[in-house]
Structures are given as structure tokens and as C-alpha cells.
Motif scaffolding. Structure first.
Motif, PDB file in Angstrom:
ATOM      1  N   MET A  74       0.033 108.772  21.646  1.00  0.00           N
ATOM      2  CA  MET A  74       1.138 109.701  21.538  1.00  0.00           C
ATOM      3  C   MET A  74       1.761 109.863  22.863  1.00  0.00           C
ATOM      4  O   MET A  74       3.011 109.972  22.930  1.00  0.00           O
ATOM      5  CB  MET A  74       0.969 111.123  20.973  1.00  0.00           C
ATOM      6  CG  MET A  74       0.472 110.783  19.416  1.00  0.00           C
ATOM      7  SD  MET A  74       1.820 110.098  18.494  1.00  0.00           S
ATOM      8  CE  MET A  74       3.306 111.017  18.626  1.00  0.00           C
ATOM      9  N   TRP A  75       1.025 110.029  24.020  1.00  0.00           N
ATOM     10  CA  TRP A  75       1.626 110.091  25.139  1.00  0.00           C
ATOM     11  C   TRP A  75       2.566 108.912  25.527  1.00  0.00           C
ATOM     12  O   TRP A  75       3.633 108.985  25.961  1.00  0.00           O
ATOM     13  CB  TRP A  75       0.780 110.302  26.354  1.00  0.00           C
ATOM     14  CG  TRP A  75       1.186 110.599  27.291  1.00  0.00           C
ATOM     15  CD1 TRP A  75       1.594 112.135  28.016  1.00  0.00           C
ATOM     16  CD2 TRP A  75       1.560 109.879  28.538  1.00  0.00           C
ATOM     17  NE1 TRP A  75       2.246 111.826  29.269  1.00  0.00           N
ATOM     18  CE2 TRP A  75       2.231 110.635  29.555  1.00  0.00           C
ATOM     19  CE3 TRP A  75       1.465 108.490  28.772  1.00  0.00           C
ATOM     20  CZ2 TRP A  75       2.819 110.217  30.794  1.00  0.00           C
ATOM     21  CZ3 TRP A  75       2.040 107.878  29.925  1.00  0.00           C
ATOM     22  CH2 TRP A  75       2.546 108.687  30.875  1.00  0.00           C
TER      23      TRP A  75
ATOM     24  N   SER B   9      -0.678 114.182  16.565  1.00  0.00           N
ATOM     25  CA  SER B   9      -1.465 114.516  17.719  1.00  0.00           C
ATOM     26  C   SER B   9      -2.122 115.811  18.112  1.00  0.00           C
ATOM     27  O   SER B   9      -3.056 115.994  18.557  1.00  0.00           O
ATOM     28  CB  SER B   9      -0.467 114.510  18.945  1.00  0.00           C
ATOM     29  OG  SER B   9       0.789 115.464  18.936  1.00  0.00           O
TER      30      SER B   9
ATOM     31  N   GLU C 278       3.690 106.992  23.398  1.00  0.00           N
ATOM     32  CA  GLU C 278       5.042 106.807  22.419  1.00  0.00           C
ATOM     33  C   GLU C 278       6.256 107.435  23.261  1.00  0.00           C
ATOM     34  O   GLU C 278       7.328 106.865  23.455  1.00  0.00           O
ATOM     35  CB  GLU C 278       4.696 107.621  21.195  1.00  0.00           C
ATOM     36  CG  GLU C 278       5.794 107.372  20.507  1.00  0.00           C
ATOM     37  CD  GLU C 278       6.037 108.531  19.433  1.00  0.00           C
ATOM     38  OE1 GLU C 278       5.099 108.487  18.297  1.00  0.00           O
ATOM     39  OE2 GLU C 278       6.775 109.544  19.371  1.00  0.00           O
ATOM     40  N   ARG C 279       5.955 108.710  23.707  1.00  0.00           N
ATOM     41  CA  ARG C 279       7.052 109.230  24.235  1.00  0.00           C
ATOM     42  C   ARG C 279       7.638 108.956  25.644  1.00  0.00           C
ATOM     43  O   ARG C 279       8.707 108.639  26.056  1.00  0.00           O
ATOM     44  CB  ARG C 279       6.549 110.802  24.764  1.00  0.00           C
ATOM     45  CG  ARG C 279       6.409 111.740  23.562  1.00  0.00           C
ATOM     46  CD  ARG C 279       5.658 111.547  22.420  1.00  0.00           C
ATOM     47  NE  ARG C 279       5.561 112.418  21.409  1.00  0.00           N
ATOM     48  CZ  ARG C 279       4.569 113.196  21.186  1.00  0.00           C
ATOM     49  NH1 ARG C 279       3.576 113.480  21.846  1.00  0.00           N
ATOM     50  NH2 ARG C 279       4.549 114.051  19.958  1.00  0.00           N
TER      51      ARG C 279
ATOM     52  N   ASN D 282      -4.236 110.776  21.241  1.00  0.00           N
ATOM     53  CA  ASN D 282      -3.453 111.429  22.151  1.00  0.00           C
ATOM     54  C   ASN D 282      -2.875 110.667  23.496  1.00  0.00           C
ATOM     55  O   ASN D 282      -1.891 110.876  23.859  1.00  0.00           O
ATOM     56  CB  ASN D 282      -4.131 112.772  22.973  1.00  0.00           C
ATOM     57  CG  ASN D 282      -3.913 114.139  21.802  1.00  0.00           C
ATOM     58  OD1 ASN D 282      -2.588 113.906  21.429  1.00  0.00           O
ATOM     59  ND2 ASN D 282      -4.482 114.858  21.541  1.00  0.00           N
TER      60      ASN D 282
ATOM     61  N   ILE E 233       1.392 118.650  20.610  1.00  0.00           N
ATOM     62  CA  ILE E 233       0.097 119.181  20.343  1.00  0.00           C
ATOM     63  C   ILE E 233      -0.080 120.572  19.769  1.00  0.00           C
ATOM     64  O   ILE E 233      -0.799 120.942  18.960  1.00  0.00           O
ATOM     65  CB  ILE E 233      -0.697 119.181  21.496  1.00  0.00           C
ATOM     66  CG1 ILE E 233      -1.113 117.538  21.920  1.00  0.00           C
ATOM     67  CG2 ILE E 233      -2.033 119.790  21.644  1.00  0.00           C
ATOM     68  CD1 ILE E 233      -1.522 117.346  23.442  1.00  0.00           C
TER      69      ILE E 233
ATOM     70  N   TRP F  29       4.957 116.169  24.664  1.00  0.00           N
ATOM     71  CA  TRP F  29       3.693 115.867  24.369  1.00  0.00           C
ATOM     72  C   TRP F  29       2.888 117.118  23.959  1.00  0.00           C
ATOM     73  O   TRP F  29       2.058 117.064  22.939  1.00  0.00           O
ATOM     74  CB  TRP F  29       2.766 114.896  25.428  1.00  0.00           C
ATOM     75  CG  TRP F  29       1.468 114.549  25.314  1.00  0.00           C
ATOM     76  CD1 TRP F  29       1.184 113.462  24.572  1.00  0.00           C
ATOM     77  CD2 TRP F  29       0.400 114.851  25.742  1.00  0.00           C
ATOM     78  NE1 TRP F  29      -0.234 113.402  24.500  1.00  0.00           N
ATOM     79  CE2 TRP F  29      -0.539 114.151  25.308  1.00  0.00           C
ATOM     80  CE3 TRP F  29       0.056 115.895  26.696  1.00  0.00           C
ATOM     81  CZ2 TRP F  29      -1.825 114.406  25.672  1.00  0.00           C
ATOM     82  CZ3 TRP F  29      -1.099 116.137  26.916  1.00  0.00           C
ATOM     83  CH2 TRP F  29      -2.233 115.483  26.737  1.00  0.00           C
ATOM     84  N   TRP F  30       3.121 118.042  24.970  1.00  0.00           N
ATOM     85  CA  TRP F  30       2.363 119.415  24.936  1.00  0.00           C
ATOM     86  C   TRP F  30       2.937 119.985  23.535  1.00  0.00           C
ATOM     87  O   TRP F  30       2.173 120.718  22.687  1.00  0.00           O
ATOM     88  CB  TRP F  30       2.669 120.213  26.121  1.00  0.00           C
ATOM     89  CG  TRP F  30       1.399 119.968  26.959  1.00  0.00           C
ATOM     90  CD1 TRP F  30       1.791 119.484  28.360  1.00  0.00           C
ATOM     91  CD2 TRP F  30       0.246 119.998  27.094  1.00  0.00           C
ATOM     92  NE1 TRP F  30       0.750 119.444  29.136  1.00  0.00           N
ATOM     93  CE2 TRP F  30      -0.393 119.629  28.486  1.00  0.00           C
ATOM     94  CE3 TRP F  30      -0.826 120.242  26.148  1.00  0.00           C
ATOM     95  CZ2 TRP F  30      -1.642 119.662  28.638  1.00  0.00           C
ATOM     96  CZ3 TRP F  30      -2.029 120.305  26.332  1.00  0.00           C
ATOM     97  CH2 TRP F  30      -2.518 119.830  27.599  1.00  0.00           C
TER      98      TRP F  30
ATOM     99  N   ILE G 271       8.733 113.894  28.812  1.00  0.00           N
ATOM    100  CA  ILE G 271       7.560 113.173  28.205  1.00  0.00           C
ATOM    101  C   ILE G 271       6.459 114.305  28.185  1.00  0.00           C
ATOM    102  O   ILE G 271       5.834 114.453  26.889  1.00  0.00           O
ATOM    103  CB  ILE G 271       6.822 111.966  29.024  1.00  0.00           C
ATOM    104  CG1 ILE G 271       7.922 110.886  29.339  1.00  0.00           C
ATOM    105  CG2 ILE G 271       5.599 111.400  28.432  1.00  0.00           C
ATOM    106  CD1 ILE G 271       7.678 109.970  30.304  1.00  0.00           C
ATOM    107  N   ASN G 272       6.141 114.899  28.969  1.00  0.00           N
ATOM    108  CA  ASN G 272       4.916 115.970  29.084  1.00  0.00           C
ATOM    109  C   ASN G 272       5.156 117.265  28.064  1.00  0.00           C
ATOM    110  O   ASN G 272       4.482 117.685  27.593  1.00  0.00           O
ATOM    111  CB  ASN G 272       4.392 116.164  30.454  1.00  0.00           C
ATOM    112  CG  ASN G 272       3.948 115.009  31.094  1.00  0.00           C
ATOM    113  OD1 ASN G 272       3.446 114.098  30.493  1.00  0.00           O
ATOM    114  ND2 ASN G 272       3.870 115.128  32.285  1.00  0.00           N
TER     115      ASN G 272
END
Lengths: 472, 182
Positions: A397-398, A284, A400-401, A394, A103, A99-100, A95-96
Motif C-alpha cells: 500500500m505504501w 491497509s 501504491e501511494r 502495508n 492505516i 499511508w498513515w 505519500i506518508n
């Protein structure tokens, strides 16, 4: 856009909040080569570091230390400290990561795609957006590396090098595609960023008061002297790098989406994934650029360079890409129903009404409903509100993942293997730790390197235009 | 001898201007006068200088194309060799040479090869990093990275003459003319 560049003074009134109907300029009127150079290099060359910088850096650094603690614990104990289980075999770590990486996409979009489209407003935000990309990709890379449990062995699973076992990475796996996509992305972004920095390093070298400054910036400037022959090749290289980066940035999140789309899991196995992921990444990313730009322009008094024009344009891009993402959600729901596949249908009803339903509706509330506020000029002019909304984007969007990954995994095809996933405090420590790493790097960046591209700002002041009557 | 000796301890003569327009006009005049070994220095890229100085198109795009092709062939070659020759392995019944799976990595290595060539090629053609250069001996040159524009006619030019060239540069209405020590 070109029109207002011809008449930079037209935007004068637009810079004030009162004249709502006018389009603000990309740079406030009255600036010259000297003023932009001195203002931006002054932030780096000053001996007085603002007290607020220490305050912000201290908080970020504390979270960075939390990350180091977490990594230490992880290496000593193993990835059992995370909440991952069977069937949710990867959760926060992917997930992270997504996410990153997402971004990071705004930086390359701004530096490359907007350059090719000759969007002048990219000039004052590209440098720190590119830095943001590099730092975000660095944070992203932590997760898959640490998920291997023994990151020092990761090279032998991931990189093609001749080893004593004669084994090679599995090139039919999207995870290996991901390794190539992300490392290429990081490398190309770094080259692009450094290339852009070199003429500014020369400026800092020539303006530094201290010997240390002259030596360090002197080395980093590579002996740049602004020769016309050099500029000629430099501009060509910059354009070529932009052209190369444009398909790259679109490919990276497409490849990330293949990690899911190539599998046969309901909720992942979908052709909408690549465009939907790329749009989400840009969405994001712009939210993060906004989150960073609003305090940056306020605390360093850069309102002349990062004008309301930039804020408006970023908001509009977020609105467009956010709507594409919302279309992706609608598309997923439609095909779950239209496919008449019971597993797909169950996946969707579980997302909406299952144990993680609250999170699903929160992300819909943010990414589909809340962003409609961006239609209103009154909202686009409200800096404080935009800052809060960009943070919420953000968060959305986090979520969402989280939803895509966890809800698809935790209800497997076999009800006997169904389980719930909950992150542990180490999961949260790692996640907030990477935010600490990101912000620490960003604080160091704005203190020691020019956060706005000085030489590119010089090209947009009125002085840079050749006077036709003298020419020739 | 008297005329040759001083110019051998000189890199060139440098005129300083305060606008890009003046620099471009000066470069054009110098080229009309027949000077060829000269360079202009500016804090911003000025497209018009390419023509004024008679710069040829750079070879960089060809280098980048070559880098991209090599990167792509290298990436695909690596995949083909490792999956079909070095360690053939049956994955889900797919052929050893399952080319559609090899495309994403091939794409990425193409981009990587092209970008590395653009970066390395540009610095190499520019002969940078170069820690020392005579133009830095002129104190006023520190402003070449801020707000001033310079034209330097080098002693290497066949038409260079210490006095005549200085006189010519003065006629361009510069902020100042300085001698550049080698």
C-alpha cells in the motif's frame, strides 16, 4: 455469528489448530466476569513490566528521537532537505500522510461499522485498533504540517480564524476539506475511544494497588459507578457515536482522494478514486491491526480473547478490500486505454514500463496476486505467515501511494519539465521516525491502558446472559 | 423522631447480588413494592434494567440531532460568509457562493457537532464527572466494576424505612445488605 454466541462452547475445539473445519469462538470457553477483568487489568496493574517491553520500546523510542532530529534539521534548514523538486512538488510528505491516514481507518471501521452490524468479534480488538487510529492520524498530521516549513504558521493557512489581514482559508480547495476531515476524524475517534475507556478506568481505579494508580485512574474514570441510569445513556451515546462515525470514516479517505481527483493531472483525475482509496485504507488498516494483534496476543498470552476467529475474519476483510483495490488498478488501466486520451495512455505505459515500473509491478504482485493466498484456510491458520503477509500488505500500500503520486507528477504535460524523483536520507529518517512515534505510543498504550475493552469483554461471557427461568 | 433521625444520616440501603439475573429480578420486585428512588449498579450494561427500573427514554438523540444541525449550519455559514461576504475572491471564475465546494466541510462540521453533543451531552445528563458519591462508602462496592451487582434504595424514597426496607432487601436473597453512609 449470533449462533456461535449462543453456544460459546462449540468453539472450544476450533481454538486449537487441529480442528480446521470448525469456526472458532470470539472468546475461549470457561471465561467469567472475574477472569476477563483480572487478565486484562493485570497487564496494566502489574508492577513487573516485561523485559521484552523495554526492548521493544527502546527501539521504537530511538526512531522517535530520529524523527525529532529530522524535525530540528528541517526547521533550521527548510524543506530543501527533502527530495521534492519541480515537477514532483510533494512526495514523501503526501505519500506518508495518505499511508498513515489509511492505516487509521481500520480502527473506526472496527469500532463503529462492525458495532452497527452487531459483529461480536469486534469486541476484543476495537480498543487497540482505535488507539492505532489515533496514533496513525497523529503520525499522518506531521507530514502536511512540516511540509509547510513553518508549522507554527500553519494555523493561519489552514484554520478559519479572524486574523489581522482579514484573510480566510480557500474553502474551494480539497486541501482545506482535508484539514476539516482529518481534524474531525481525529476528534471523533478520540471522543469515541475515551468514552469506551471510562468504565474500564473505573475498574482499574477499584483494582489499583498503588495510590498513584487509584488517583490517576480515579480522575480518568470521571467517578463512573456503573449506575443503570448511566449505562442507559452511555449505550445510547456509544451507538450514536458509532452511527456518526460510520459516514465519517468513509468520508475521510474520500476527501483525501479529492486532493488528487479534483486536479486535472492524468493518473489523478478519476472518479474511481474515492471508493478505491477507502477500500485501500481499510485494507491497509486491517493489515496493521493484524501486525499489532499477532505479537500482542502472543507476548501477553491473549489467545483466549483474540482468537483464530478474529484472525480469520480480519484476513477475509483484507481479501475483500484488497480485491476492490485490485479492481481499482484494473479500472485505471482500462480507462487509460478506453479514454483514448494520449496523456492518460502515456501515464499508464510510463507507470508500467517507465523508470518506476519495478515498483508498480511490486505493488501489483502484493496487492493483486499475493493476497489471493488468503483464500486458503491453511494460510489463514498460519500465524507466522500471516504476520509476514500483513507487513507486506502495508509495503504494497505504501508503494501504491508512491506510484500514484510520483509517476503522475514526474512526467508533466510538457516534456521539458520532466524530471526524476528520489527521496533523500532525511525523507527516510522522517518516515521511519514516524513509525518510531507510532510504535512508542503503542508501547506506552499497552503498558498503561487496557488494550482490550474490559467491560465489553464482560458482555460476551456466558454469565452476562440473563437466565430466563428466574427473570420476572 | 427516633425513626427519622438515623435515616437522615443514611444515603440508602444497598443489596449485593452475584448475577445480573438476580439484580434484574430484585429491581423488578422493588419497583412492584412501590420504590422509585433507587438505582442499580453493574459492571456491564444490562438492557433489562431500563424496564425494571422504569427508566424513561433518554433525550440524548435529540441533543445529538440539534448538535448536527447546528454544526452543519455553522460550517456552511462560515464558508458562505468568508467566501462570499468577508473576502470575496474570484477563483477560476467560480461564483462566490459556489455551494458544491462547500459540501465536504459542511458534512464534516455536521459530524463534529453531532459527536461533540453526543459526548458532552451524555456526560452532562449523567452528571459526571462526579468525584464523590455515597455508594463508594460501601467497601464491597469496589466489585461493582468487576463481577458484582448492586441495588441501592435511597432514603429519599417516600416508602423508605430503615427496617422495613432492609427486611425487604434481605428477602431478595442477596449476598449481603449494607447501609450506605451519605
Amino acid at each position: 455469528m449470533a449462533g456461535s454466541q449462543e453456544h460459546p462452547h462449540d468453539g472450544a475445539a476450533g481454538a486449537s489448530e487441529g480442528a480446521l473445519r470448525m469456526t472458532p469462538a470470539v472468546i475461549a470457553p470457561g471465561h467469567t466476569f472475574e477472569s476477563v477483568t483480572d487478565k486484562i487489568s493485570g497487564i496494566v496493574l502489574t508492577k513487573r513490566t516485561p523485559i521484552g517491553w523495554f526492548f521493544g520500546f527502546a527501539i521504537a523510542f530511538a526512531f522517535l528521537m530520529l524523527m525529532n532530529l529530522t524535525i530540528g534539521k528541517l526547521l533550521l534548514t527548510g524543506i530543501g532537505i527533502w527530495g521534492n523538486n519541480v515537477p514532483v512538488g510533494w512526495a514523501f510528505d503526501i505519500i506518508n500522510f495518505v499511508w498513515w491516514i489509511g492505516i487509521g481507518h481500520a480502527g473506526t471501521l472496527i469500532s463503529a461499522i462492525l458495532l452497527l452490524f452487531r459483529q461480536q468479534w469486534r469486541t476484543s480488538i476495537n480498543r487497540f485498533a482505535e488507539a492505532m487510529t489515533l496514533f496513525a492520524v497523529a503520525c499522518a498530521a506531521m507530514f502536511p504540517l512540516l511540509h509547510t516549513g513553518r508549522p507554527w504558521l500553519a494555523a493561519y493557512w489552514l484554520l478559519p480564524y479572524p486574523n489581522t489581514m482579514g484573510l480566510w482559508p480557500q474553502f474551494r480547495s480539497p486541501l482545506i476539506w482535508d484539514v476539516f476531515a482529518v481534524t474531525t476524524y481525529f476528534t471523533v475517534s478520540l471522543l469515541f475511544w475515551f468514552t469506551g475507556l471510562v468504565p474500564d478506568m473505573a475498574t482499574l481505579r477499584d483494582r489499583a494497588q498503588s495510590r498513584a494508580g487509584r488517583v490517576i485512574f480515579g480522575v480518568l474514570s470521571l467517578g463512573w459507578r456503573g449506575s443503570a441510569r448511566h449505562w442507559h445513556r452511555y449505550e445510547m451515546a456509544y451507538l450514536l457515536l458509532a452511527g456518526i462515525s460510520t459516514p465519517l470514516v468513509l468520508s475521510v479517505h474520500s476527501v483525501v482522494s479529492f486532493d488528487f481527483a479534483v486536479s486535472v493531472l492524468p493518473g489523478w483525475h478519476s472518479t474511481i478514486f474515492p471508493p478505491y482509496f477507502v477500500a485501500g485504507a481499510i485494507y491497509s488498516g486491517f493489515a496493521m491491526v493484524m501486525t499489532l494483534a499477532i505479537p500482542l496476543r502472543k507476548f501477553y498470552g491473549l489467545e483466549d480473547f483474540i482468537t483464530m476467529r478474529h484472525i480469520h475474519n480480519m484476513t477475509k476483510i483484507m481479501l475483500v478490500t484488497g480485491m476492490i483495490v485490485a479492481y481499482g488498478y484494473a479500472n485505471e488501466a482500462f480507462f487509460a486505454w478506453y479514454s483514448a486520451n494520449p496523456y492518460e495512455g502515456y501515464m499508464m505505459s510510463n507507470r508500467m514500463t517507465g523508470p518506476y515500473g519495478t515498483l508498480y509491478w511490486s505493488l501489483i504482485a502484493i496487492n493483486a496476486a499475493m493476497i489471493q493466498l488468503f483464500w486458503f484456510r491453511r494460510v489463514r491458520n498460519n500465524i507466522g505467515l500471516l504476520f509476514v503477509l500483513s507487513l507486506l500488505v502495508n509495503v504494497g500500500m505504501w508503494l501504491e501511494r508512491f506510484i500514484i503520486i510520483v509517476t503522475s507528477l514526474h512526467r508533466d504535460f510538457l516534456p521539458s519539465s520532466w524530471d526524476m524523483y528520489a527521496p533523500t536520507r532525511w525523507d527516510f529518517a522522517m518516515f521511519t521516525g514516524t513509525i518510531g512515534l507510532f510504535l512508542s505510543l503503542f508501547f506506552l498504550f499497552i503498558r498503561f491502558l487496557p488494550a482490550i475493552a474490559i467491560f465489553e469483554m464482560r458482555t460476551i461471557v456466558p454469565q452476562a446472559k440473563l437466565q430466563p427461568e428466574h427473570h420476572g | 423522631m427516633a425513626q427519622v433521625e438515623p435515616s437522615s444520616t443514611l444515603y440508602g440501603l444497598m443489596a449485593e447480588f452475584d448475577t445480573p439475573t438476580a439484580l434484574v429480578a430484585a429491581a423488578e420486585r422493588a419497583r412492584l413494592e412501590g420504590y422509585r428512588n433507587m438505582d442499580a449498579y453493574s459492571p456491564v450494561p444490562i438492557e433489562e434494567l431500563n424496564e425494571a427500573l422504569g427508566l424513561r427514554r433518554t433525550r440524548l438523540p435529540m441533543l445529538v440531532l440539534a448538535g448536527g444541525i447546528l454544526g452543519g449550519l455553522g460550517g456552511y455559514g462560515l464558508e458562505y460568509w468568508s467566501q462570499a461576504i468577508a473576502y470575496p475572491m474570484n477563483v477560476g471564475g467560480r461564483p462566490y457562493h459556489s455551494w458544491p465546494h462547500f459540501i465536504p466541510v459542511t458534512f464534516e462540521t455536521t459530524v463534529l457537532g453531532a459527536a461533540l453533543c453526543a459526548f458532552v451531552g451524555m456526560w452532562m445528563l449523567n452528571k459526571l464527572p462526579m468525584p464523590y458519591h455515597p455508594v463508594f462508602n460501601v467497601p464491597a462496592f469496589a466489585r461493582a466494576s468487576r463481577d458484582r451487582f448492586f441495588l441501592c434504595i435511597e432514603t429519599a424514597d417516600p416508602r423508605f424505612d430503615r427496617h422495613a426496607t432492609a427486611k425487604f432487601l434481605e428477602s431478595l436473597h442477596p449476598v449481603g445488605v449494607s447501609e450506605v453512609a451519605p
